[in-house]
Design a protein around this motif. Structure first.
Motif, PDB file in Angstrom:
ATOM      1  N   GLN A   1      -1.124  -7.672   8.020  1.00  0.00           N
ATOM      2  CA  GLN A   1      -1.360  -7.032   9.305  1.00  0.00           C
ATOM      3  C   GLN A   1      -2.426  -5.942   9.174  1.00  0.00           C
ATOM      4  OE1 GLN A   1       2.583  -4.381   9.434  1.00  0.00           O
ATOM      5  NE2 GLN A   1       1.419  -4.204  11.321  1.00  0.00           N
TER       6      GLN A   1
ATOM      7  N   ARG B   1       0.841  -1.197   0.000  1.00  0.00           N
ATOM      8  CA  ARG B   1       0.000   0.000   0.000  1.00  0.00           C
ATOM      9  C   ARG B   1       0.886   1.261   0.000  1.00  0.00           C
ATOM     10  NH1 ARG B   1       0.748   2.540   4.575  1.00  0.00           N
ATOM     11  NH2 ARG B   1       0.423   1.573   6.622  1.00  0.00           N
ATOM     12  N   PRO B   2       0.325   2.400  -0.430  1.00  0.00           N
ATOM     13  CA  PRO B   2       1.114   3.633  -0.415  1.00  0.00           C
ATOM     14  C   PRO B   2       1.408   4.059   1.022  1.00  0.00           C
ATOM     15  CG  PRO B   2      -0.942   3.926  -1.654  1.00  0.00           C
ATOM     16  CD  PRO B   2      -1.026   2.612  -0.963  1.00  0.00           C
TER      17      PRO B   2
ATOM     18  N   GLY C   1      -4.155  -2.576   8.812  1.00  0.00           N
ATOM     19  CA  GLY C   1      -3.699  -1.327   8.214  1.00  0.00           C
ATOM     20  C   GLY C   1      -2.869  -1.522   6.951  1.00  0.00           C
ATOM     21  N   SER C   2      -2.727  -2.778   6.486  1.00  0.00           N
ATOM     22  CA  SER C   2      -1.874  -3.011   5.315  1.00  0.00           C
ATOM     23  C   SER C   2      -2.643  -2.929   4.000  1.00  0.00           C
ATOM     24  CB  SER C   2      -1.165  -4.371   5.442  1.00  0.00           C
ATOM     25  OG  SER C   2      -2.116  -5.403   5.577  1.00  0.00           O
ATOM     26  N   GLY C   3      -3.986  -2.899   4.068  1.00  0.00           N
ATOM     27  CA  GLY C   3      -4.757  -2.722   2.831  1.00  0.00           C
ATOM     28  C   GLY C   3      -5.637  -3.900   2.440  1.00  0.00           C
ATOM     29  N   LYS C   4      -5.942  -4.799   3.383  1.00  0.00           N
ATOM     30  CA  LYS C   4      -6.778  -5.955   3.059  1.00  0.00           C
ATOM     31  C   LYS C   4      -8.199  -5.540   2.685  1.00  0.00           C
ATOM     32  CE  LYS C   4      -6.224  -7.844   7.075  1.00  0.00           C
ATOM     33  NZ  LYS C   4      -5.365  -6.769   7.615  1.00  0.00           N
ATOM     34  N   THR C   5      -8.802  -4.702   3.535  1.00  0.00           N
ATOM     35  CA  THR C   5     -10.179  -4.297   3.296  1.00  0.00           C
ATOM     36  C   THR C   5     -10.270  -3.427   2.045  1.00  0.00           C
ATOM     37  OG1 THR C   5     -10.592  -4.410   5.650  1.00  0.00           O
ATOM     38  CG2 THR C   5     -12.193  -3.183   4.354  1.00  0.00           C
ATOM     39  N   TYR C   6      -9.289  -2.575   1.855  1.00  0.00           N
ATOM     40  CA  TYR C   6      -9.244  -1.747   0.656  1.00  0.00           C
ATOM     41  C   TYR C   6      -9.216  -2.654  -0.577  1.00  0.00           C
ATOM     42  CZ  TYR C   6      -7.661   1.750  -2.671  1.00  0.00           C
ATOM     43  OH  TYR C   6      -7.563   2.573  -3.757  1.00  0.00           O
TER      44      TYR C   6
HETATM   45  P1  ADP Z   1      -6.629  -3.539   6.678  1.00  0.00           P
HETATM   46  O1  ADP Z   1      -7.941  -4.026   6.135  1.00  0.00           O
HETATM   47  O2  ADP Z   1      -5.493  -4.422   6.250  1.00  0.00           O
HETATM   48  O3  ADP Z   1      -6.628  -3.305   8.145  1.00  0.00           O
HETATM   49  P2  ADP Z   1      -7.218  -1.104   5.191  1.00  0.00           P
HETATM   50  O4  ADP Z   1      -7.674  -1.742   3.915  1.00  0.00           O
HETATM   51  O5  ADP Z   1      -8.270  -0.580   6.100  1.00  0.00           O
HETATM   52  O6  ADP Z   1      -6.275  -2.112   5.996  1.00  0.00           O
HETATM   53  O7  ADP Z   1      -6.150   0.015   4.793  1.00  0.00           O
HETATM   54  C1  ADP Z   1      -5.658   0.969   5.729  1.00  0.00           C
HETATM   55  C2  ADP Z   1      -5.722   2.355   5.095  1.00  0.00           C
HETATM   56  O8  ADP Z   1      -4.878   2.440   3.962  1.00  0.00           O
HETATM   57  C3  ADP Z   1      -7.121   2.717   4.611  1.00  0.00           C
HETATM   58  O9  ADP Z   1      -7.343   4.086   4.870  1.00  0.00           O
HETATM   59  C4  ADP Z   1      -7.061   2.469   3.120  1.00  0.00           C
HETATM   60  O10 ADP Z   1      -7.987   3.262   2.406  1.00  0.00           O
HETATM   61  C5  ADP Z   1      -5.606   2.805   2.792  1.00  0.00           C
HETATM   62  N1  ADP Z   1      -5.097   1.979   1.682  1.00  0.00           N
HETATM   63  C6  ADP Z   1      -4.754   0.688   1.762  1.00  0.00           C
HETATM   64  N2  ADP Z   1      -4.289   0.232   0.581  1.00  0.00           N
HETATM   65  C7  ADP Z   1      -4.350   1.258  -0.268  1.00  0.00           C
HETATM   66  C8  ADP Z   1      -4.013   1.437  -1.654  1.00  0.00           C
HETATM   67  N3  ADP Z   1      -3.507   0.429  -2.396  1.00  0.00           N
HETATM   68  N4  ADP Z   1      -4.210   2.665  -2.209  1.00  0.00           N
HETATM   69  C9  ADP Z   1      -4.707   3.682  -1.474  1.00  0.00           C
HETATM   70  N5  ADP Z   1      -5.043   3.590  -0.172  1.00  0.00           N
HETATM   71  C10 ADP Z   1      -4.874   2.401   0.436  1.00  0.00           C
END
Ligand code: ADP
Length: 361
Positions: A99, A31-32, A101-106
């Motif tokens: 982990q 993720r960024p 905050g790594s972008g799973k839900t995104y």
């Molecule tokens: P997780 O589900 O792993 O806990 P999230 O999907 O909630 O993590 O991602 C954490 C934050 O990072 C969110 O605010 C999400 O929108 C942002 N984020 C994650 N991956 C990306 C991506 N590839 N591009 C832009 N924003 C991202």
């Protein structure tokens, strides 16, 4: 059986197989950096389309997606091939691992805002894109939900298994969906009800696994023989609880207690939440055992029944399914240890061989 051979051939020709033969397709997505992470604070280095380096060590997967990778690119990589598999009659699953905050839900859903928009947003994640493709690919779809976030009174439902139905959740509402919008409404309600816990790493992080399952039943008649055949297949789209050690997130005592004791299983239209994040340990353990066996280790008891999550997903894990995993990683220095262990885990998972066959009923 000629039909089965034809379907398998079609799936192979369309590039549908999730990984070569029935291996697990593993894609790592970085993720960024977010606002709190300084420029130059990167611990991961993408080396090529399928490799990256951390701590001076190189890892190779099916693909490595860096911060430039769009939601469409991830869908093309893992979502679209899976739909073709499923339409060909294979059970198919995607797991998002990593982990908090790594972008799973995104990756699996995209931001809630994107679901609420009328137009199809470029931010939408794998699930709405997969559902949309399915609707454009088949005529009839039945939605057989595993757990019901729309009827949260139904708790603690039991998972059952029998020869006819395979693995299922007892006493569930079963809904048929006819349009993309039907599913979208279910997703919005389910996501809204999803249990979240606040941790110091990510205020919106989920401490539960969410599983979106639907079943595709189709009927086709051969022009050549006039025979009608039925096939049924299932897609599980799994957003796992954060893989980090609980100590690291500084989860409050109350939350930890909940993680240990709560095994409620909520049911919703097409959407399930398993609120016991500890099931992840059993899931990880299972993947390690399956990887050992696939690499030629000695056969041993496979502990599918150790947790609800592994029981529910047993067909995806070493069973009759095509499996893809998106391993989400953070670029931040402070997450280096967790990122490294996610990559090690992803590498082990790659060794699993599933036995996917077309389901004819
Ligand atoms: P997780 O589900 O792993 O806990 P999230 O999907 O909630 O993590 O991602 C954490 C934050 O990072 C969110 O605010 C999400 O929108 C942002 N984020 C994650 N991956 C990306 C991506 N590839 N591009 C832009 N924003 C991202």
């Amino acid at each position: 059986n000629p039909l089965k051979r034809k379907l398998c051939l079609e799936a192979e020709n369309s590039g549908a197989a999730a990984g070569s033969d029935s291996g697990v397709k593993v894609v790592v997505r970085m993720r960024p950096q977010n606002q709190g992470e300084q420029e130059g604070d990167l611990v991961l280095q993408k080396l090529s389309a399928d490799s990256l380096a951390i701590n001076g060590q190189t890892f190779t997967f099916d693909a490595v997606a860096d911060v430039e990778a769009t939601q469409v690119a991830i869908f093309d990589l893992v979502g679209a091939p899976l739909v073709e598999n499923c339409i060909a009659g294979f059970n198919s699953s995607i797991f998002a691992y990593g982990q908090t905050g790594s972008g799973k839900t995104y990756t699996m859903w995209g931001p809630m805002q994107a679901l609420l928009e009328d137009r199809f947003s470029s931010q939408q994640g794998l699930t709405p894109r997969i559902v949309e493709l399915i609707f454009s690919r088949i005529n009839e779809i039945y939605n057989e939900q595993i757990t019901d976030l729309l009827d949260p009174r139904k708790r603690n439902l039991q998972i059952r298994e029998d020869v006819k139905c395979g693995v299922y959740v007892e006493s569930l509402t079963e809904e048929r969906v006819c349009t993309m919008n039907d599913v979208k409404q279910l997703l919005i309600r389910g996501l809204s009800n999803r249990r979240t816990g606040t941790t110091s790493i990510n205020a919106e992080s989920s401490r539960s696994h969410s599983v979106f399952t639907f079943v595709i039943k189709s009927q086709s008649k051969s022009l050549a023989t006039g025979l009608t055949s039925f096939k049924t297949s299932r897609i599980n789209l799994v957003d796992l609880a954060g893989s980090e050690r609980q100590k690291l997130t500084g989860a409050a005592g109350e939350q930890l207690k909940e993680a240990v004791t709560s095994t409620d299983h909520f049911t919703a239209g097409a959407f399930s939440v398993l609120s016991n994040s500890l099931c992840l340990r059993e899931c990880r353990n299972l993947i390690n055992i399956l990887a050992e066996i696939s690499k030629g280790g000695k056969q041993r008891h496979i502990p599918y029944r150790d947790s609800k999550l592994t029981f529910l997903l047993q067909e995806s894990l070493g069973g009759n399914a095509k499996l893809a995993m998106v391993c989400a990683v953070s670029p931040a220095q402070r997450c280096r240890g967790e990122t490294y262990s996610t990559l090690r885990f992803a590498q082990r998972a790659k060794a699993i061989r599933n036995k996917a066959v077309v389901n004819e009923v």
